[in-house]
Design a protein around this motif. Structure first.
Motif, PDB file in Angstrom:
ATOM      1  N   GLY A  76      10.424  14.952 -12.294  1.00  0.00           N
ATOM      2  CA  GLY A  76       9.471  16.059 -12.269  1.00  0.00           C
ATOM      3  C   GLY A  76       8.324  15.771 -11.329  1.00  0.00           C
ATOM      4  N   PRO A  77       7.238  16.554 -11.446  1.00  0.00           N
ATOM      5  CA  PRO A  77       6.136  16.429 -10.490  1.00  0.00           C
ATOM      6  C   PRO A  77       5.308  15.148 -10.619  1.00  0.00           C
ATOM      7  N   GLU A  78       5.471  14.404 -11.705  1.00  0.00           N
ATOM      8  CA  GLU A  78       4.792  13.116 -11.843  1.00  0.00           C
ATOM      9  C   GLU A  78       5.652  12.066 -11.152  1.00  0.00           C
ATOM     10  N   CYS A  79       5.457  11.921  -9.866  1.00  0.00           N
ATOM     11  CA  CYS A  79       6.309  11.051  -9.058  1.00  0.00           C
ATOM     12  C   CYS A  79       5.834   9.610  -9.101  1.00  0.00           C
ATOM     13  N   SER A  80       6.783   8.703  -8.969  1.00  0.00           N
ATOM     14  CA  SER A  80       6.454   7.289  -8.798  1.00  0.00           C
ATOM     15  C   SER A  80       6.748   6.930  -7.342  1.00  0.00           C
ATOM     16  N   ILE A  81       6.277   5.788  -6.918  1.00  0.00           N
ATOM     17  CA  ILE A  81       6.513   5.335  -5.554  1.00  0.00           C
ATOM     18  C   ILE A  81       7.829   4.575  -5.528  1.00  0.00           C
ATOM     19  N   ARG A  82       8.784   5.060  -4.772  1.00  0.00           N
ATOM     20  CA  ARG A  82      10.080   4.402  -4.680  1.00  0.00           C
ATOM     21  C   ARG A  82      10.085   3.313  -3.617  1.00  0.00           C
ATOM     22  N   GLU A  83       9.322   3.540  -2.541  1.00  0.00           N
ATOM     23  CA  GLU A  83       9.307   2.565  -1.455  1.00  0.00           C
ATOM     24  C   GLU A  83       8.055   2.744  -0.619  1.00  0.00           C
ATOM     25  N   TYR A  84       7.605   1.638  -0.036  1.00  0.00           N
ATOM     26  CA  TYR A  84       6.515   1.667   0.931  1.00  0.00           C
ATOM     27  C   TYR A  84       6.905   0.739   2.070  1.00  0.00           C
ATOM     28  N   VAL A  85       6.809   1.268   3.292  1.00  0.00           N
ATOM     29  CA  VAL A  85       7.136   0.489   4.486  1.00  0.00           C
ATOM     30  C   VAL A  85       6.053   0.741   5.526  1.00  0.00           C
ATOM     31  N   ILE A  86       5.603  -0.337   6.168  1.00  0.00           N
ATOM     32  CA  ILE A  86       4.690  -0.196   7.293  1.00  0.00           C
ATOM     33  C   ILE A  86       5.382  -0.822   8.495  1.00  0.00           C
ATOM     34  N   GLN A  87       5.453  -0.048   9.582  1.00  0.00           N
ATOM     35  CA  GLN A  87       6.121  -0.518  10.799  1.00  0.00           C
ATOM     36  C   GLN A  87       5.164  -0.472  11.951  1.00  0.00           C
ATOM     37  N   ASN A 129       9.901  -8.535  -6.874  1.00  0.00           N
ATOM     38  CA  ASN A 129       9.102  -9.395  -7.725  1.00  0.00           C
ATOM     39  C   ASN A 129       7.632  -9.032  -7.550  1.00  0.00           C
ATOM     40  N   GLN A 130       6.902  -8.878  -8.647  1.00  0.00           N
ATOM     41  CA  GLN A 130       5.503  -8.454  -8.566  1.00  0.00           C
ATOM     42  C   GLN A 130       4.649  -9.443  -7.768  1.00  0.00           C
ATOM     43  N   ASP A 131       4.807 -10.726  -7.995  1.00  0.00           N
ATOM     44  CA  ASP A 131       4.005 -11.713  -7.261  1.00  0.00           C
ATOM     45  C   ASP A 131       4.283 -11.640  -5.761  1.00  0.00           C
ATOM     46  N   HIS A 132       5.555 -11.490  -5.407  1.00  0.00           N
ATOM     47  CA  HIS A 132       5.929 -11.369  -3.987  1.00  0.00           C
ATOM     48  C   HIS A 132       5.315 -10.097  -3.390  1.00  0.00           C
ATOM     49  N   TRP A 133       5.392  -8.989  -4.118  1.00  0.00           N
ATOM     50  CA  TRP A 133       4.813  -7.718  -3.659  1.00  0.00           C
ATOM     51  C   TRP A 133       3.320  -7.888  -3.373  1.00  0.00           C
ATOM     52  N   GLN A 134       2.601  -8.466  -4.322  1.00  0.00           N
ATOM     53  CA  GLN A 134       1.148  -8.609  -4.171  1.00  0.00           C
ATOM     54  C   GLN A 134       0.802  -9.559  -3.031  1.00  0.00           C
ATOM     55  N   THR A 135       1.510 -10.661  -2.910  1.00  0.00           N
ATOM     56  CA  THR A 135       1.264 -11.620  -1.830  1.00  0.00           C
ATOM     57  C   THR A 135       1.544 -10.986  -0.475  1.00  0.00           C
ATOM     58  N   ARG A 136       2.646 -10.252  -0.396  1.00  0.00           N
ATOM     59  CA  ARG A 136       3.019  -9.594   0.865  1.00  0.00           C
ATOM     60  C   ARG A 136       1.977  -8.566   1.280  1.00  0.00           C
ATOM     61  N   GLN A 137       1.534  -7.742   0.333  1.00  0.00           N
ATOM     62  CA  GLN A 137       0.550  -6.711   0.672  1.00  0.00           C
ATOM     63  C   GLN A 137      -0.776  -7.336   1.093  1.00  0.00           C
ATOM     64  N   GLN A 138      -1.167  -8.379   0.407  1.00  0.00           N
ATOM     65  CA  GLN A 138      -2.414  -9.062   0.767  1.00  0.00           C
ATOM     66  C   GLN A 138      -2.302  -9.663   2.173  1.00  0.00           C
ATOM     67  N   ALA A 139      -1.170 -10.253   2.497  1.00  0.00           N
ATOM     68  CA  ALA A 139      -0.973 -10.842   3.825  1.00  0.00           C
ATOM     69  C   ALA A 139      -0.987  -9.775   4.915  1.00  0.00           C
ATOM     70  N   ILE A 140      -0.335  -8.645   4.656  1.00  0.00           N
ATOM     71  CA  ILE A 140      -0.324  -7.554   5.643  1.00  0.00           C
ATOM     72  C   ILE A 140      -1.738  -7.044   5.878  1.00  0.00           C
ATOM     73  N   ARG A 141      -2.446  -6.742   4.810  1.00  0.00           N
ATOM     74  CA  ARG A 141      -3.799  -6.184   4.957  1.00  0.00           C
ATOM     75  C   ARG A 141      -4.745  -7.186   5.610  1.00  0.00           C
ATOM     76  N   THR A 142      -4.595  -8.458   5.312  1.00  0.00           N
ATOM     77  CA  THR A 142      -5.447  -9.476   5.927  1.00  0.00           C
ATOM     78  C   THR A 142      -5.161  -9.577   7.425  1.00  0.00           C
ATOM     79  N   SER A 143      -3.888  -9.594   7.800  1.00  0.00           N
ATOM     80  CA  SER A 143      -3.555  -9.740   9.221  1.00  0.00           C
ATOM     81  C   SER A 143      -3.875  -8.478  10.026  1.00  0.00           C
TER      82      SER A 143
END
Length: 134
Positions: free
Chosen positions: A123-134, A57-71
């Protein structure tokens, strides 16, 4: 280099992914991470693959990324760890995937591994399939 060695090397890298060099993969992954670092969560969502967007979900993605970067706070360093090529990835159809990993350090998180999975099946125009920070 012998013909046999060239053949073995060319078979080790999936056909579509071979169009994307390691430095191109690193640059694309760094560009995506820069969006996250700068809080451009809407733009980072647009970079995600259709399959990722179907599972998330886009809202969940944005909220999660904001929380990670803030913390974690400010990025202190990010060094390339590894680039690898695969034809399979978890919960994805067979295709052309490039996994780019970085060793990263943040003000409030001394050591982390960031993984950006590029889907280069089209092809060479790749999209992001996944992002994980551990």
């Amino acid at each position: 280099m012998t013909l046999t060695a060239i053949l073995i090397i060319s078979l080790a890298i999936p056909a579509g992914a071979a169009l994307l060099s390691q430095s191109q993969a690193e640059n694309q992954a760094r560009g995506f991470l820069k969006q996250l670092d700068q809080g451009q969560n809407s733009e980072s969502w647009q970079a995600m693959s259709d399959l990722f967007q179907t599972f998330n979900n886009q809202d969940h993605w944005q909220t999660r990324q904001q929380a990670i970067r803030t913390s974690y706070s400010s990025l202190l360093s990010r060094e390339l760890k590894n680039v690898s090529y695969r034809t399979t990835f978890n919960l994805s159809p067979d295709g052309e995937y490039v996994i780019v990993q970085f060793r990263s350090s943040y003000q409030n998180k001394a050591e982390s591994i960031e993984t950006v999975v590029l889907d280069c099946s089209s092809g060479p125009e790749c999209s992001i399939r996944e992002y994980v920070i551990q």
